[in-house]
Design a protein around this motif. Structure first.
Motif, PDB file in Angstrom:
ATOM      1  N   ALA A   1      46.397  26.084  26.969  1.00  0.00           N
ATOM      2  CA  ALA A   1      46.886  26.682  25.652  1.00  0.00           C
ATOM      3  C   ALA A   1      46.261  28.103  25.484  1.00  0.00           C
ATOM      4  N   SER A   2      46.407  28.962  26.459  1.00  0.00           N
ATOM      5  CA  SER A   2      45.795  30.105  26.569  1.00  0.00           C
ATOM      6  C   SER A   2      46.664  31.047  26.865  1.00  0.00           C
ATOM      7  N   GLY A   3      46.547  32.394  26.414  1.00  0.00           N
ATOM      8  CA  GLY A   3      47.446  33.812  26.770  1.00  0.00           C
ATOM      9  C   GLY A   3      46.657  34.923  26.212  1.00  0.00           C
ATOM     10  N   THR A   4      47.401  35.666  25.611  1.00  0.00           N
ATOM     11  CA  THR A   4      46.726  37.034  25.268  1.00  0.00           C
ATOM     12  C   THR A   4      47.416  37.138  23.578  1.00  0.00           C
ATOM     13  N   PRO A   5      46.794  37.813  22.740  1.00  0.00           N
ATOM     14  CA  PRO A   5      47.107  38.147  21.602  1.00  0.00           C
ATOM     15  C   PRO A   5      48.172  39.309  21.349  1.00  0.00           C
ATOM     16  N   TYR A   6      48.555  39.763  22.589  1.00  0.00           N
ATOM     17  CA  TYR A   6      49.438  41.047  22.677  1.00  0.00           C
ATOM     18  C   TYR A   6      50.604  40.809  21.674  1.00  0.00           C
ATOM     19  N   PHE A   7      50.949  41.777  20.950  1.00  0.00           N
ATOM     20  CA  PHE A   7      52.040  41.447  19.904  1.00  0.00           C
ATOM     21  C   PHE A   7      53.171  41.573  20.304  1.00  0.00           C
TER      22      PHE A   7
ATOM     23  N   THR B   1      55.695  18.880  26.634  1.00  0.00           N
ATOM     24  CA  THR B   1      56.488  18.794  25.446  1.00  0.00           C
ATOM     25  C   THR B   1      56.115  17.874  24.348  1.00  0.00           C
ATOM     26  N   GLN B   2      55.242  16.975  24.485  1.00  0.00           N
ATOM     27  CA  GLN B   2      54.769  15.939  23.398  1.00  0.00           C
ATOM     28  C   GLN B   2      53.938  16.977  22.296  1.00  0.00           C
ATOM     29  N   PRO B   3      54.093  16.821  21.453  1.00  0.00           N
ATOM     30  CA  PRO B   3      53.477  17.582  20.059  1.00  0.00           C
ATOM     31  C   PRO B   3      52.018  17.442  20.261  1.00  0.00           C
ATOM     32  N   ALA B   4      51.451  18.675  20.267  1.00  0.00           N
ATOM     33  CA  ALA B   4      50.053  19.073  20.560  1.00  0.00           C
ATOM     34  C   ALA B   4      49.415  20.334  19.782  1.00  0.00           C
ATOM     35  N   GLY B   5      50.494  21.157  19.552  1.00  0.00           N
ATOM     36  CA  GLY B   5      50.035  22.431  18.860  1.00  0.00           C
ATOM     37  C   GLY B   5      48.994  23.161  19.785  1.00  0.00           C
TER      38      GLY B   5
ATOM     39  N   PHE C   1      51.831  24.603  25.623  1.00  0.00           N
ATOM     40  CA  PHE C   1      52.483  23.098  25.027  1.00  0.00           C
ATOM     41  C   PHE C   1      53.562  23.824  24.176  1.00  0.00           C
ATOM     42  N   THR C   2      54.731  23.171  24.289  1.00  0.00           N
ATOM     43  CA  THR C   2      55.808  23.982  23.638  1.00  0.00           C
ATOM     44  C   THR C   2      55.917  24.054  22.120  1.00  0.00           C
ATOM     45  N   ASP C   3      55.202  23.463  21.467  1.00  0.00           N
ATOM     46  CA  ASP C   3      55.066  23.647  19.705  1.00  0.00           C
ATOM     47  C   ASP C   3      53.648  24.424  19.555  1.00  0.00           C
ATOM     48  N   ASP C   4      53.157  25.388  20.639  1.00  0.00           N
ATOM     49  CA  ASP C   4      51.919  25.867  20.151  1.00  0.00           C
ATOM     50  C   ASP C   4      52.370  27.363  19.847  1.00  0.00           C
ATOM     51  N   GLU C   5      52.110  27.496  18.619  1.00  0.00           N
ATOM     52  CA  GLU C   5      52.627  29.031  17.889  1.00  0.00           C
ATOM     53  C   GLU C   5      51.499  29.893  18.388  1.00  0.00           C
ATOM     54  N   PHE C   6      50.080  29.818  18.596  1.00  0.00           N
ATOM     55  CA  PHE C   6      49.471  30.768  18.885  1.00  0.00           C
ATOM     56  C   PHE C   6      49.280  31.212  20.342  1.00  0.00           C
ATOM     57  N   ALA C   7      49.953  30.171  21.455  1.00  0.00           N
ATOM     58  CA  ALA C   7      49.772  30.820  22.683  1.00  0.00           C
ATOM     59  C   ALA C   7      51.304  30.023  23.000  1.00  0.00           C
ATOM     60  N   PRO C   8      52.325  30.787  22.841  1.00  0.00           N
ATOM     61  CA  PRO C   8      53.621  30.255  23.331  1.00  0.00           C
ATOM     62  C   PRO C   8      53.917  30.872  24.542  1.00  0.00           C
ATOM     63  N   GLU C   9      54.905  30.466  25.452  1.00  0.00           N
ATOM     64  CA  GLU C   9      55.071  30.827  26.737  1.00  0.00           C
ATOM     65  C   GLU C   9      55.099  32.313  26.801  1.00  0.00           C
ATOM     66  N   SER C  10      55.477  33.053  25.962  1.00  0.00           N
ATOM     67  CA  SER C  10      55.265  34.568  26.233  1.00  0.00           C
ATOM     68  C   SER C  10      54.079  35.166  26.187  1.00  0.00           C
ATOM     69  N   SER C  11      53.291  34.503  25.301  1.00  0.00           N
ATOM     70  CA  SER C  11      51.830  34.990  25.344  1.00  0.00           C
ATOM     71  C   SER C  11      51.113  34.449  26.636  1.00  0.00           C
TER      72      SER C  11
END
Length: 288
Positions: free
Chosen positions: A144-150, A262-266, A233-243
């Motif tokens: 569940a890690s990415g960057t916050p690059y807008f 794919t299971q809900p985890a946020g 995680f597909t429902d992770d709004e803070f570290a989506p795929e693009s991040s």
């Protein structure tokens, strides 16, 4: 379940960082030898997530036959709260705190090979450390890690990240620290103004240029050749795929394995419901 040991590490500004240790409690399914040592996994928390929150995850992982440690980000959890005198950011966490934590891991598990498992901001720090200290860790696990690059967020979320991180940085500079602990669970906790400035700069520019940097972190990342596991995680709004992909794009020579749950985890739910994530981590580590 693994028992927990605790070692206190003091950094130069007087902050004490607890390192929680979980020796392997389950059978290691690969033979452990000088050529195939047991992995020792140091978990680096996300921003404002206390180290103790990862204890159940660590115990489950130790039950699969791995040595595990949990670090604490300075200013979070049991390490105390930053104030207007706090002047640490990404660079200090990578050059001071992380080496001190890894020293504890190496001393406690001398026959094991260290890996870094970073959650959210912890994954950014893990990547920075691997880039400046090549050969010190055997691999990275980015959960569940990415960057916050807008530009790594689609739709209106991207501009919102840009404006939001800039506003937080301005507020932190005016107050002397970021008082996120007064804003509830989505306020990112109380944080050093320098850390927040580094985070906002990364969100604005997409580059790792922390205050006090003595190396070009992006250039160093581009030379990494170590194995990397990215779990999103597909429902992770803070570290989506693009991040997540933006962080991975910093390491074009690394051997990257991508896994999607794919299971809900946020963003944080996998920590308390860890089995799917632990299965992926175990499989990847067994394949090393």
């Amino acid at each position: 379940m693994a028992r927990v040991e605790r070692v206190e590490v003091q950094v130069p500004d007087g902050t004490t960082l607890p390192v929680r240790l979980f020796p392997a409690s389950g059978a290691h399914r690969h033979p452990v030898s000088a050529d195939l040592p047991r992995p020792a996994i140091l978990i680096l928390p996300g921003l404002a997530v206390p180290g103790e929150f990862y204890e159940y995850f660590a115990k489950v992982l130790a039950g699969r036959g791995f040595d595990v440690a949990i670090g604490e980000l300075r200013g979070n959890g049991d390490s105390g709260k930053p104030d207007s005198s706090s002047a640490y950011g990404y660079h200090e966490l990578v050059t001071v705190d992380l080496p001190a934590m890894l020293s504890v891991v190496r001393e406690r598990f001398p026959d094991s090979t260290p890996y870094l498992l970073g959650h959210s901001l912890g994954g950014q720090l893990a990547t920075m450390y691997a880039a400046r200290a090549r050969g010190k860790v055997a691999g990275l696990l980015l959960v569940a890690s990415g960057t916050p690059y807008f530009r790594g967020y689609r739709g209106l979320f991207g501009p919102g990240v840009l404006v939001g991180t800039a506003a937080v940085a301005v507020a932190a500079n005016l107050a002397g620290f970021w008082p996120g602990d007064l804003l509830g669970s989505r306020g990112f906790g109380r944080q050093s103004k320098v850390l927040i400035a580094d985070w906002a700069r990364l969100a604005r520019t997409g580059r790792f240029v922390p205050v006090g940097a003595d190396v070009d972190y992006d250039e160093r990342m581009s030379r990494l050749t170590l194995p990397v596991l990215s779990v999103r995680f597909t429902d992770d709004e803070f570290a989506p795929e693009s991040s997540a992909e933006h962080l991975l794009s910093k390491m074009p020579k690394a051997h990257i394995t991508r896994e999607t749950v794919t299971q809900p985890a946020g963003h944080n739910g996998w920590i308390t419901d860890p089995n799917s994530t632990v299965d992926l981590v175990e499989k990847w580590l067994r394949d090393r």
